[in-house]
Design a protein around this motif. Structure first.
Motif, PDB file in Angstrom:
ATOM      1  N   GLY A 137     -11.123   4.681   3.959  1.00 56.19           N
ATOM      2  CA  GLY A 137     -11.446   5.465   2.775  1.00 56.19           C
ATOM      3  C   GLY A 137     -12.599   6.419   2.997  1.00 56.19           C
ATOM      4  N   ALA A 151      -7.095  -5.300  -6.496  1.00 56.43           N
ATOM      5  CA  ALA A 151      -6.874  -5.610  -5.084  1.00 56.43           C
ATOM      6  C   ALA A 151      -7.151  -7.075  -4.783  1.00 56.43           C
ATOM      7  CB  ALA A 151      -7.764  -4.719  -4.214  1.00 56.43           C
ATOM      8  N   VAL A 189      -8.913   5.380  -3.904  1.00 52.20           N
ATOM      9  CA  VAL A 189      -8.074   4.836  -4.978  1.00 52.20           C
ATOM     10  C   VAL A 189      -8.330   5.586  -6.275  1.00 52.20           C
ATOM     11  CG1 VAL A 189      -7.910   2.539  -3.959  1.00 52.20           C
ATOM     12  CG2 VAL A 189      -9.779   3.041  -5.529  1.00 52.20           C
ATOM     13  N   ASP A 190      -7.438   5.410  -7.224  1.00 49.05           N
ATOM     14  CA  ASP A 190      -7.488   6.181  -8.465  1.00 49.05           C
ATOM     15  C   ASP A 190      -8.532   5.702  -9.462  1.00 49.05           C
ATOM     16  OD1 ASP A 190      -6.217   3.799  -8.996  1.00 49.05           O
ATOM     17  OD2 ASP A 190      -4.523   4.665 -10.059  1.00 49.05           O
ATOM     18  N   MET A 214      -7.806  -0.332 -10.220  1.00 45.07           N
ATOM     19  CA  MET A 214      -7.002  -0.523  -9.019  1.00 45.07           C
ATOM     20  C   MET A 214      -7.789  -1.268  -7.946  1.00 45.07           C
ATOM     21  SD  MET A 214      -3.999  -0.119  -7.871  1.00 45.07           S
ATOM     22  CE  MET A 214      -3.397   0.983  -9.154  1.00 45.07           C
ATOM     23  N   ALA A 215      -9.087  -0.946  -7.805  1.00 50.79           N
ATOM     24  CA  ALA A 215      -9.916  -1.655  -6.830  1.00 50.79           C
ATOM     25  C   ALA A 215     -10.085  -3.124  -7.229  1.00 50.79           C
ATOM     26  CB  ALA A 215     -11.274  -0.968  -6.725  1.00 50.79           C
ATOM     27  N   MET A 225       0.831  -1.191   0.000  1.00 45.93           N
ATOM     28  CA  MET A 225       0.000   0.000   0.000  1.00 45.93           C
ATOM     29  C   MET A 225       0.877   1.256   0.000  1.00 45.93           C
ATOM     30  SD  MET A 225      -2.651   1.407   2.904  1.00 45.93           S
ATOM     31  CE  MET A 225      -3.204  -0.244   3.261  1.00 45.93           C
ATOM     32  N   GLU A 235      -2.317   3.866  -3.535  1.00 49.62           N
ATOM     33  CA  GLU A 235      -2.152   2.952  -4.662  1.00 49.62           C
ATOM     34  C   GLU A 235      -1.868   1.580  -4.076  1.00 49.62           C
ATOM     35  OE1 GLU A 235      -2.556   2.949  -7.747  1.00 49.62           O
ATOM     36  OE2 GLU A 235      -1.961   4.811  -8.736  1.00 49.62           O
ATOM     37  N   MET A 236      -2.633   0.583  -4.472  1.00 52.28           N
ATOM     38  CA  MET A 236      -2.303  -0.792  -4.091  1.00 52.28           C
ATOM     39  C   MET A 236      -1.405  -1.319  -5.206  1.00 52.28           C
ATOM     40  SD  MET A 236      -5.945  -2.053  -2.478  1.00 52.28           S
ATOM     41  CE  MET A 236      -7.025  -1.076  -3.553  1.00 52.28           C
ATOM     42  N   VAL A 250     -13.764   5.713  -5.380  1.00 54.72           N
ATOM     43  CA  VAL A 250     -13.002   5.486  -6.616  1.00 54.72           C
ATOM     44  C   VAL A 250     -12.903   6.766  -7.439  1.00 54.72           C
ATOM     45  CG1 VAL A 250     -12.881   4.153  -8.756  1.00 54.72           C
ATOM     46  CG2 VAL A 250     -13.763   3.076  -6.681  1.00 54.72           C
TER      47      VAL A 250
END
Length: 426
Positions: A185, A206, A197-198, A202-203, A152, A269-270, A247
């Protein structure tokens, strides 16, 4: 001189000439060995140009010509050359998500077990090595280069404004599950107005990057409609993040996304270890504002990494393998990691080296980030992806993009499944 004796001597002279010619096959007029030139195709940011120069100094008579291309151009060009039966290099990088596609052209590659790769197997992470093998384990397509263990990357300024801890270990204690991450979040969104998150991708990543199954099984069966399938779980998590307003609307690698990383327009960012190098080069204003913490195990995984393969077409099989073995050795993996490219090692031997453990990342406020990624690397599992992994995953990402723009998640999933089935049947 008698005619018979003359013919005997002449015959011996001719034999001697042929023997000398054979012995001097790789020699020039000065009696020196001719130079062996190895063509090496790579993609993206590596330090392999510099390492190739080092190898040439240590191995006089060997030249390595490194050709660098963008990811898609590289893999498409390599596949075309292999299919045509000519034009392939002596060595080639193959990205982990593309590897199963190339496994279908098994006869176009050198089996690295035939040239001694079994002797170095114990130097690499088991899961990374296994991905490079054939299904029966008798054929090795490539030697492992880098990997992409995830952690992370979080903005300390946004966490602080939200009243959350900023020490990496305390962040790790606070966020032990996806539900913990959603709660964090929501606080960030409430206090700063910024998303967690961006992007939907990205989600989605995860879950999918750490899954033990993907779209297909090894018989080519599509798995996405099975109960509990990892792809559907990943899709549902991205939808859940979006429902909570966590998001952003940034597509990775676009200028808008780069500006968002630089300006702190989202909180985490993950990401994989290789993202550190990109951030240092492209987000200067974010310097010292990011830290790295371990992700919850259910959200950890691997994103990226490659192999060095040797196309069967090469005329320098032994020399190519010798270079590949040298390039992917623990010592040179450490050099690749410490370079600007930041390629994370697939050899656990490196994780115990002092030069690895004691690297302080100025961009991350002097934090020693290496061990966070090393710990994540040990928990990754083998997953079969299949030759159509990339286009199939693109269908899911397209569906998620539509959801982000307001489309119905259930309808988009059903339409994506239909498209995935069409891809399966091709």
């Amino acid at each position: 001189m008698k005619k018979g004796k003359f013919l005997l001597i002449s015959g011996l002279v001719m034999v001697l000439i042929f023997m000398l010619a054979a012995c001097s096959k790789d020699s020039n007029a000065d009696g020196k060995n001719e130079e062996v030139t190895l063509k090496f195709w790579v993609f993206g940011a590596t330090n392999y140009d510099e390492l190739a120069k080092e190898y040439e100094k240590e191995n006089p008579g060997v030249k390595v010509k490194v050709k660098t291309s963008e990811n898609d151009d590289h893999h498409n060009g390599l596949f075309t050359a292999l299919s045509a039966g000519h034009g392939a290099p002596d060595l080639a990088m193959i990205e982990i998500d593309q590897l199963d596609r190339f496994k279908e052209a098994k006869d176009r590659f050198v089996n690295l077990y035939d040239v001694g790769a079994d002797k170095v197997k114990d130097k690499y992470l088991d899961w990374k090595w296994e991905i490079g093998e054939s299904e029966d384990g008798d054929f090795l397509y490539g030697l492992p280069t880098d990997i992409g263990p995830k952690a992370m990357f979080f903005r300390t300024d946004l966490f602080e404004k939200a009243g959350l801890p900023t020490d990496p270990d305390k962040v790790q204690e606070m966020i032990q599950s996806k539900d913990d991450l959603i709660q964090a979040g929501e606080k960030i969104k409430e206090k700063t107005g910024k998303p967690l998150v961006d992007s939907m991708e990205m989600a989605y990543r995860a879950v999918i990057d750490g899954a033990t199954e993907s779209f297909y099984d090894e018989k080519g069966n599509l798995l996405v409609e099975n109960d509990g399938n990892a792809v559907k779980k990943a899709y549902d998590l991205a939808v859940e993040f979006n429902d909570h307003g966590l998001v952003g609307d940034y597509d990775m690698w676009t200028p808008e996304w780069g500006n968002a990383v630089n300006n702190g327009d989202f909180a985490i960012e993950m990401g994989a270890a290789w993202l550190k190098g990109w951030m240092k080069d492209n987000a200067p204003d974010a310097s010292e504002k990011f830290r790295v913490a371990t992700l919850p195990k259910e959200l950890a995984g691997n994103w990226g990494g490659s192999y060095i393969a040797i196309p069967k077409e090469t005329k320098h099989e032994k020399e190519a393998y010798k270079f590949a073995k040298w390039l992917t050795s623990p010592d040179n993996q450490l050099k690749s990691f410490k370079s600007d490219a930041g390629l994370f090692p697939s050899s656990p031997e490196v994780f115990d080296m002092e030069d690895f453990k004691n690297i302080e990342d100025e961009f991350f406020g002097g934090q020693k980030t290496s061990q966070y990624f090393a710990d994540a690397a040990k928990d990754i599992n083998f997953v079969y992806k299949g030759s159509k992994y990339k286009p199939t995953q693109d269908e899911v990402l397209n569906a998620l993009k539509n959801v982000r723009e307001g489309a119905d998640p259930d309808k988009e999933w059903k339409e994506a499944v239909k498209r995935m089935k069409k891809l399966q049947d091709r």
